[in-house]
Motif scaffolding. Structure first.
Motif, PDB file in Angstrom:
ATOM      1  N   LYS A  18       0.804  -1.226   0.000  1.00  0.00           N
ATOM      2  CA  LYS A  18       0.000   0.000   0.000  1.00  0.00           C
ATOM      3  C   LYS A  18       0.834   1.272   0.000  1.00  0.00           C
ATOM      4  O   LYS A  18       0.396   2.310  -0.461  1.00  0.00           O
ATOM      5  N   PHE A  36      12.427   2.029   1.537  1.00  0.00           N
ATOM      6  CA  PHE A  36      12.057   3.314   2.121  1.00  0.00           C
ATOM      7  C   PHE A  36      12.117   4.412   1.068  1.00  0.00           C
ATOM      8  O   PHE A  36      13.153   4.646   0.449  1.00  0.00           O
ATOM      9  N   TYR A  44      15.267  -7.240  15.124  1.00  0.00           N
ATOM     10  CA  TYR A  44      15.204  -8.122  13.972  1.00  0.00           C
ATOM     11  C   TYR A  44      16.550  -8.326  13.277  1.00  0.00           C
ATOM     12  O   TYR A  44      16.727  -9.273  12.531  1.00  0.00           O
ATOM     13  N   PRO A  83      14.805   4.935   8.551  1.00  0.00           N
ATOM     14  CA  PRO A  83      14.101   6.227   8.580  1.00  0.00           C
ATOM     15  C   PRO A  83      14.946   7.341   9.186  1.00  0.00           C
ATOM     16  O   PRO A  83      14.960   8.467   8.678  1.00  0.00           O
ATOM     17  N   CYS A 142      12.602 -10.903  16.608  1.00  0.00           N
ATOM     18  CA  CYS A 142      11.893 -10.012  15.679  1.00  0.00           C
ATOM     19  C   CYS A 142      10.824  -9.232  16.420  1.00  0.00           C
ATOM     20  O   CYS A 142      10.695  -8.018  16.271  1.00  0.00           O
ATOM     21  N   LYS A 143      10.038  -9.939  17.244  1.00  0.00           N
ATOM     22  CA  LYS A 143       8.930  -9.287  17.917  1.00  0.00           C
ATOM     23  C   LYS A 143       9.390  -8.298  18.983  1.00  0.00           C
ATOM     24  O   LYS A 143       8.666  -7.374  19.333  1.00  0.00           O
ATOM     25  N   GLU A 144      10.621  -8.495  19.484  1.00  0.00           N
ATOM     26  CA  GLU A 144      11.142  -7.536  20.460  1.00  0.00           C
ATOM     27  C   GLU A 144      11.776  -6.331  19.783  1.00  0.00           C
ATOM     28  O   GLU A 144      12.271  -5.434  20.451  1.00  0.00           O
ATOM     29  N   GLY A 145      11.801  -6.317  18.462  1.00  0.00           N
ATOM     30  CA  GLY A 145      12.371  -5.167  17.761  1.00  0.00           C
ATOM     31  C   GLY A 145      13.832  -5.325  17.411  1.00  0.00           C
ATOM     32  O   GLY A 145      14.461  -4.405  16.900  1.00  0.00           O
ATOM     33  N   ASN A 185      15.753  -0.744  12.519  1.00  0.00           N
ATOM     34  CA  ASN A 185      14.930   0.470  12.634  1.00  0.00           C
ATOM     35  C   ASN A 185      15.750   1.751  12.533  1.00  0.00           C
ATOM     36  O   ASN A 185      15.460   2.733  13.215  1.00  0.00           O
ATOM     37  N   ASP A 232       8.129  -3.507   2.743  1.00  0.00           N
ATOM     38  CA  ASP A 232       8.281  -2.721   3.969  1.00  0.00           C
ATOM     39  C   ASP A 232       9.742  -2.484   4.330  1.00  0.00           C
ATOM     40  O   ASP A 232      10.044  -1.751   5.252  1.00  0.00           O
ATOM     41  N   PHE A 233      10.640  -3.114   3.584  1.00  0.00           N
ATOM     42  CA  PHE A 233      12.058  -2.826   3.782  1.00  0.00           C
ATOM     43  C   PHE A 233      12.598  -1.941   2.658  1.00  0.00           C
ATOM     44  O   PHE A 233      13.801  -1.872   2.425  1.00  0.00           O
ATOM     45  N   ARG A 252      10.203 -12.291  11.149  1.00  0.00           N
ATOM     46  CA  ARG A 252       9.053 -11.559  11.702  1.00  0.00           C
ATOM     47  C   ARG A 252       8.252 -12.321  12.759  1.00  0.00           C
ATOM     48  O   ARG A 252       7.334 -11.768  13.346  1.00  0.00           O
ATOM     49  N   THR A 253       8.578 -13.602  12.983  1.00  0.00           N
ATOM     50  CA  THR A 253       7.764 -14.374  13.927  1.00  0.00           C
ATOM     51  C   THR A 253       8.518 -14.798  15.179  1.00  0.00           C
ATOM     52  O   THR A 253       7.910 -15.230  16.143  1.00  0.00           O
TER      53      THR A 253
END
Lengths: 351, 348
Positions: B80, B137, B107, B301, B102-105, B298, B134-135, B97-98
């Motif tokens: 999108k 930018f 990744y 950005p 990954c879930k703790e950030g 992260n 999503d990777f 991602r699972t």
């Protein structure tokens, strides 16, 4: 009437029906679970009675329930972490995994979150339920299904205590001795808090809190927040570093500000009116930080370890049992707190 | 003759070939990209020169390159936030991602991460490439495709400074004035560091660092780390709060431990020996934390914001440019210490 997948479906406020519901086969990365136990949360009761919570509005029929455990009965492709027969606790919120919130570890804030029994997503008060395998946590043999279902509210406690910075030697004041206040108390102690004081308007609930480990209790019979704050200081012997507010009541949140020591933290777990009057200057000038929370993230593993290791015993929280067919009665019991109800558990399997 | 999808494929040590490969199609949450620019990293050079980089060994032919930018040419289902024509910087590592990490950030630490040009995962030094949307930018119009390719090493520097706790008032020691050391200096200053001292053994690199904003530059001419730490302290006027080790030299790591103020951090961005002898007790008793970094998480950005705001200008670091067809020459220039190269860019 066939009963492959009897479910408690909410059609509109005050209109919950027990009926057959379609079963979803597990897709890649998913497992199908034969549901065992589902606890009732205040939010479930609220949707039942009001059809909405804030901006989350029920518009289509929705299966209720989100505090659950069960047994894996089918495994989708690519699943290696679980097999048929595994007993699991279900973390009910599945995020998108691709947004910034997800990637920075705060997936509880994901805007595309699909959370059981938050409209429009179906919940777990059903016989068969399908969920991503990585959000299902295998229960060791010494953890019961009911304890597994309690991991959900216990995770709220873990998230709150982490965000509040509870640590060794913390003096913690908890407002509200319902299930959430109690799991926060258990978690705070497990994280090294040296003293916990808990307040409530109900003597009965305070009695339970005392047996479950509260160092001191305060019976609240006034809305004078400053006065209650003084009582807390007296009961604890000093002002608490951290207050975890679990009732959502305006006067209680005000008490939380007055009671907390300068430099401390007030955690807002309980949800009440959208807008309330708060003595913000008092909080600001004493650097008492006010922090909110929304559900939890990355807390199930720690919550499970707490129970599996015996660091906490949540079994005393479970006071009432009903079958899935008796869901209406179960909800009513939870709503009124009749019979000293704390956590009401619903058995989802065919009895 | 223009091949539809030309790629730089590393077959083994010293064996980089330009080959025609299939044009990949984007799947769910993926985009197809027409590659713009790809920078060469020290790790790419290691795979080319030695067939391995640290614990990763090249065993099968692999497309090289991971510091890339491109233009979206096709959008897969479910995407999108990107449209055909969008110019993007490509974050090369896609995690599972699972898992818990990954879930703790975190990744970057995912054990199943698929990272461009880390064997066996293909890189993006090709004309067309497909990646998780999503990777990717979006780049602001004011940034070039080459700057887009610089976001990757810049993200390494952002992450390193974060790990070190560089902030307002920090005094920072940076060991090594290569592209990473110089960009780390730029990021440190953007974070509010009050003074940065950079060390290196090479005069050319030191003058580049000086002209690009280093408050102090120091040529390393001694193996006496403690003595060097003393000179650094005199130069900065105090012990640095943070040392960012960007040279991969064991000696620099030891110097950093000696130089850093008690309670500070030494961040290992450069890769040296697997088991160097270091004064660990000294570090421990000064509470100088030794922190590793593995890529970044992260940070894209933030890196793009730094470039967009003008707080950091990486264009001067791009010293050599080549076309995709001349990739071998590009690698030779990047490896040759006498070429004067800082960042070599390949335009696809």
């Amino acid at each position: 009437m066939g009963d492959t997948n009897l479910s408690a479906v909410l059609y509109a406020e005050d209109d919950m029906r027990l009926e057959e519901f379609p079963v979803k086969d597990p897709g890649p990365g998913e497992v199908q679970i034969s549901m065992h136990s589902t606890g009732i949360c205040g939010s479930d009761v609220h949707y039942w009675k009001h059809g909405r919570i804030g901006d989350f509005v029920l518009t289509t029929p929705m299966v209720l329930g989100h505090e659950s455990s069960g047994t894996v009965c089918k495994v989708g492709s690519g699943v290696t972490s679980l097999k048929v027969g595994d007993r699991v606790a279900i973390e009910p919120g599945v995020p998108c995994r691709v947004c910034n919130y997800c990637k920075t570890g705060r997936y509880n804030l994901c805007r595309e979150m699909q959370f059981c029994a938050t409209p429009p997503y179906h919940g777990t008060l059903t016989r068969l339920y399908t969920h991503p395998a990585d959000f299902c946590f295998k229960l060791p043999d010494n953890v019961s299904y009911e304890e597994g279902a309690l991991l959900e509210p216990l995770s709220v406690g873990v998230h709150a205590c982490r965000r509040a910075g509870v640590s060794l030697g913390s003096k913690v004041f908890i407002c509200g001795a319902g299930p959430i206040g109690l799991v926060n108390m258990l978690t705070a102690k497990a994280m090294g808090a040296s003293k916990v004081c808990i307040s409530d308007i109900s003597e009965g609930r305070l009695g339970v809190a005392k047996t479950m480990g509260a160092d001191s209790i305060v019976l609240v019979n006034t809305k004078d927040a400053k006065a209650v704050a003084k009582q807390v200081e007296t009961a604890l012997g000093e002002m608490p570093d951290i207050t975890i507010e679990c009732s959502g009541a305006e006067s209680s949140i005000q008490t939380g500000i007055y009671a907390t020591k300068a430099g401390g933290v007030l955690m807002l777990v309980g949800l009440g009116p959208a807008e309330i009057k708060l003595p913000v200057v008092n909080a600001a000038c004493r650097e008492v930080d006010i922090r909110g929370l929304f559900r939890y993230a990355n807390c199930y593993p720690a919550a499970l370890e707490m129970i599996a290791s015996g660091a906490v015993d949540v079994k005393p929280l479970i006071t009432h049992h009903f079958t899935l067919e008796e869901s209406l009665e179960a909800f009513e019991t939870s709503r009124t707190g009749a019979g000293g109800a704390i956590k009401v558990m619903i058995k989802c399997a065919k009895q | 003759m223009a091949a539809r999808n030309l790629a730089a494929v590393l077959h083994g040590k010293d064996d980089l070939r330009l080959e025609e490969i299939a044009v990949p199609e984007p799947g769910e949450n993926e985009v197809q990209l027409s590659m713009g620019s790809v920078g060469i990293c020290g790790s790419d050079i290691k795979y080319w020169a030695y067939g391995q980089c640290g614990r990763f060994k090249l065993t099968d032919p692999m497309i090289i390159g991971h510091e890339g930018s491109g233009v979206v040419t096709k959008v897969g289902p479910g995407v999108k936030h990107l449209a055909v024509g969008d110019r993007v910087a490509i974050e090369p590592g896609v995690p599972c991602r699972t898992c818990e990490l990954c879930k703790e950030g975190k990744y970057n630490l995912c054990p199943e991460v698929r990272f461009c040009a880390t064997p066996p995962i293909d890189g993006n030094l090709s004309r067309f490439y497909v990646h998780a949307a999503d990777f990717c930018f979006k780049l602001p119009d004011t940034l070039s495709m080459e700057e887009g390719a610089m976001v990757e090493p810049l993200a390494v520097c952002v992450y390193g400074c974060q790990r070190g706790g560089v902030t307002l008032g920090s005094r920072v020691l940076i060991c090594g004035a290569g592209p990473v050391g110089i960009m780390a200096m730029m990021v440190a200053k953007a974070l509010g560091a009050s003074a940065v001292c950079i060390t290196d053994i090479d005069n050319t690199r030191l003058s580049a660092a000086r002209s690009l904003g280093a408050d102090h530059v120091l040529k390393v001419t001694t193996g006496d780390c403690e003595a060097l730490a003393g000179v650094i302290q005199d130069t900065l006027g105090c012990h640095p709060h943070v040392t960012l080790e960007c040279s991969g030299s064991d000696q620099s790591l030891t110097t950093g431990i000696h130089a850093t103020r008690p309670g500070g951090s030494v961040v290992l961005i450069g890769r040296g020996s697997m088991q160097p002898a270091i004064p660990i007790v000294l570090a421990a008793t000064k509470e100088v934390d030794i922190k590793g970094v593995f890529r970044y998480a992260n940070c894209y950005p933030k890196a793009i914001s730094l470039l967009e705001s003008g707080k950091v200008d990486v264009k001067p670091l791009i010293t050599h440019r080549f076309n995709l067809m001349d990739s071998v020459k590009a690698f030779e220039a990047a490896k040759d210490r006498n070429s004067g190269a800082i960042k070599v860019m390949i335009n696809c």
